[in-house]
Scaffold this active site. Structure first.
Site: not given
Length: 249
Positions: A107, A152
């Protein structure tokens, strides 16, 4: 087909407020580095690798790492994106959701940066399942993590000027592991505490190791580095005397 609602006008006072908040976050981040990071990492970089020193460095980096996390979230995902959305008159401002209430890393990945998550979901995950006829869901998840980790790490390498894939390793190892262990069936406040603890420790490790490598690159430069030297972390072998470091600062 769904079209994004456009605002009729631009609230320039709102734009100015958000950009000023970004500037304030930058000054606050500078203060955090000057007061909490530079004195610590400058002294740690003068020593050879020691497990006790490394553990202390990581725990001392939890507070500045947490502050940098909040500043980066507020400055970019809230202020910066809202300012440009206002200037472009976009009505959809769903850049993030309540990631701070996450009881699972699955989540958290969905709610921390909705823009990046949706792009990876629709253009990497779903397209990979479509090409494989939905037979390799675990592989599709692995591809998503790999693409995100590579991008990233590339951004950090360009910003820092050196290659030290700490973020890539943490993302591919612990990030994927926590994604399957701390899944959506984990509910309750205790799991939220575990998520926050893992975030704080991960950020502390990143801040500690990248800062050590930064000072190692500064104190132990190579005249004619080979390709292997560019890939090998300098902080593993760099050691300088305290007097020499004090002269260079």
């Amino acid at each position: 087909m769904c079209f994004s609602v456009r605002n009729p006008s631009v609230r320039w006072s709102y734009v100015a407020t958000k950009l000023l908040q970004v500037l304030g976050c930058l000054f606050y981040a500078y203060y955090v580095f000057v007061r909490l990071c530079i004195p610590q990492f400058r002294s740690v970089s003068m020593q050879l690798f020691d497990l006790r020193v490394m553990v202390l460095c990581i725990f001392n980096s939890i507070l500045p790492g947490a502050l940098i996390l909040f500043l980066a979230f507020f400055a970019f995902l809230h202020c910066w994106l809202n300012a440009f959305a206002e200037m472009l008159r976009f009505g959809d401002r769903m850049f993030y959701q309540d990631w701070w209430n996450s009881t699972s890393f699955a989540n958290y990945y969905r709610t921390w940066n909705v823009v990046v998550h949706d792009w990876l979901y629709y253009y990497v995950y779903r397209d990979f399942l479509w090409m494989t006829q939905k037979r390799f869901r675990a592989t599709a998840m692995f591809v998503v993590f790999t693409v995100s980790a590579v991008v990233h790490e590339y951004v950090l390498a360009v910003c820092f000027g050196f290659f030290y894939p700490v973020l890539f390793c943490l993302f591919m190892c612990f990030g994927m592991m926590f994604n399957f262990i701390l899944h959506d069936r984990r509910t309750g406040p205790v799991w939220n505490i575990i998520v926050w603890t893992a975030l704080f420790l991960g950020l502390a490790v990143l801040l500690c190791l990248y800062s050590q490598e930064w000072y190692a690159q500064k104190y132990c430069p190579l005249q004619e580095p080979s390709f292997l030297d560019l890939l090998k972390p300098r902080s593993w072998t760099c050691y300088i005397q305290s007097s020499r470091a004090a002269e260079d600062v």
